[in-house]
Every structure is written in C-alpha cells, then in structure tokens.
Design an enzyme around this catalytic site. Structure first.
Site, PDB file in Angstrom:
ATOM      1  N   HIS A 183       0.838  -1.202   0.000  1.00 13.71           N
ATOM      2  CA  HIS A 183       0.000   0.000   0.000  1.00 13.71           C
ATOM      3  C   HIS A 183       0.881   1.264   0.000  1.00 13.71           C
ATOM      4  CE1 HIS A 183      -2.947  -2.802   2.242  1.00 13.71           C
ATOM      5  NE2 HIS A 183      -3.485  -2.583   1.046  1.00 13.71           N
ATOM      6  N   LYS A 189     -20.513  -6.359   9.338  1.00 14.82           N
ATOM      7  CA  LYS A 189     -19.749  -7.521   8.842  1.00 14.82           C
ATOM      8  C   LYS A 189     -18.268  -7.282   9.079  1.00 14.82           C
ATOM      9  CE  LYS A 189     -21.072  -7.862   4.514  1.00 14.82           C
ATOM     10  NZ  LYS A 189     -21.011  -8.276   3.121  1.00 14.82           N
ATOM     11  N   ARG A 234      -1.726  -6.569  -8.335  1.00 17.06           N
ATOM     12  CA  ARG A 234      -0.559  -7.438  -8.142  1.00 17.06           C
ATOM     13  C   ARG A 234      -0.655  -8.535  -9.196  1.00 17.06           C
ATOM     14  NH1 ARG A 234      -2.277  -8.277  -2.079  1.00 17.06           N
ATOM     15  NH2 ARG A 234      -4.088  -8.596  -3.382  1.00 17.06           N
ATOM     16  N   SER A 283      -2.440  -8.115   3.075  1.00 13.59           N
ATOM     17  CA  SER A 283      -2.733  -8.006   4.511  1.00 13.59           C
ATOM     18  C   SER A 283      -3.102  -9.382   5.067  1.00 13.59           C
ATOM     19  CB  SER A 283      -3.892  -7.034   4.743  1.00 13.59           C
ATOM     20  OG  SER A 283      -3.592  -5.777   4.213  1.00 13.59           O
TER      21      SER A 283
END
Ligand code: PNS
Length: 155
Positions: free
Chosen positions: A11, A35, A86, A124
């Site tokens: 990031h 959520k 990516r 992540s």
C-alpha cells in the site's frame, strides 16, 4: 480505498506512485460495522496509516467511511479511485468493482497502478496469517505495523 487490515508496504508503495501523478491521495478505510471481521479496529488502522505517512507533508490523508465508496468519493470531491494490481488473480475482482462503481457514478474513474516487484506477493491477509503462526514479515509492512502485529499475536 481498502480494508487496510493492516496497511502493508505494498500500500505504501502505491501511495508513493500515486503521489507522482496526483497532488494528494486519501487512504480511506471502508468500514462495515455489521460484517466486521477485522483484526485491527478502525482507530488502530487509522493510526497505523497516519504514522506510516507522517513524513508525507499532508499529501496522504488517512480517513474512514461507511457505505458506498462512490458516495464517499463524491463527498470528498475525489475524481479518481486508485487501486493496486498485483497478480493476474486480482484482476477479475478489481474489474467487477471498477465496472460497478462506473455504473453507479460514471464520472468517477478507477485507475490501476501496478505494485513494485517486491510487493507482488504481499497482502494483509497473508501477513496476518504468517505472523499468527510465528513467521517473520519484517520488510513487508511498516515498522510501526510490525510492532502492532507482534503485540496482537503475543500469547
Ligand atoms: O482492501 P479490499 O478489501 O480489497 O478493498 C475493497 C473495498 C474496500 C475497496 C471495497 O469493498 C469497497 O469499495 N467497499 C465499500 C462499499 C462499496 O462501495 N461496495 C461496492 C463496491 S463495487
């Protein structure tokens, strides 16, 4: 926009690339209280982003939002959504989101930037998994994030 749970060097690399093209970028955490399976709270994620961009002279702002990204972008006066690509596997998901966002707000453009080679496999999700199993992710996340990850998984 993203979940940034937590922010990674992938990031950070994208924000740097974005600032070569634009004067300012908003790093916006999408939140969904109904959520939310995040490891870090929104406050923690905001703080990690602010720390990671402390030296960017205000050109990278950290924020969070609820609801649709396109509505948030309009409120902020943003005209471009930046997303990183990516591997090829990112493409389908990104393509769907970009087209849905375009349908919702035709004037808002999505721009894809390619991550650096060294961030190609960083996500992540993987970072959290590796740390939770005792692996080392130094170099893949900012130092402040590494510290926080280690604290979270300390038993
Ligand atoms: O980091 P992520 O999880 O890949 O980011 C996904 C994100 C936050 C960009 C996406 O889920 C999003 O835009 N959420 C906000 C709600 C929204 O606008 N949903 C419709 C997207 S087409």
């Amino acid at each position: 926009p993203g979940s940034f749970d937590p922010i990674t060097n992938g990031h950070v690399d994208l924000v740097k690339r974005t600032l070569r093209v634009f004067d300012k970028v908003v790093v916006a955490i999408a939140t969904n209280p109904d959520k939310d399976h995040s490891l870090f709270t929104v406050q923690e994620r905001l703080q990690m982003i602010q720390e990671a961009f402390a030296d960017f002279q205000g050109r990278a702002e950290a924020d969070s939002f609820q609801g649709l990204l396109v509505d948030y972008a309009e409120r902020k006066g943003s005209t471009v959504i930046i997303r990183g690509l990516r591997a090829v596997s990112d493409f389908e998901y990104e393509f769907q989101m970009a087209l849905m966002n375009r349908r919702l707000k035709p004037k808002l453009e999505t721009l894809f930037l390619m991550t650096g080679e060294s961030e190609f496999y960083t996500s992540s999700r993987l970072v959290k998994e590796v740390v939770s199993l005792g692996g080392d992710v130094s170099g893949l996340v900012p130092d402040n994030v590494l510290k926080k990850l280690k604290q979270k998984f300390k038993r």
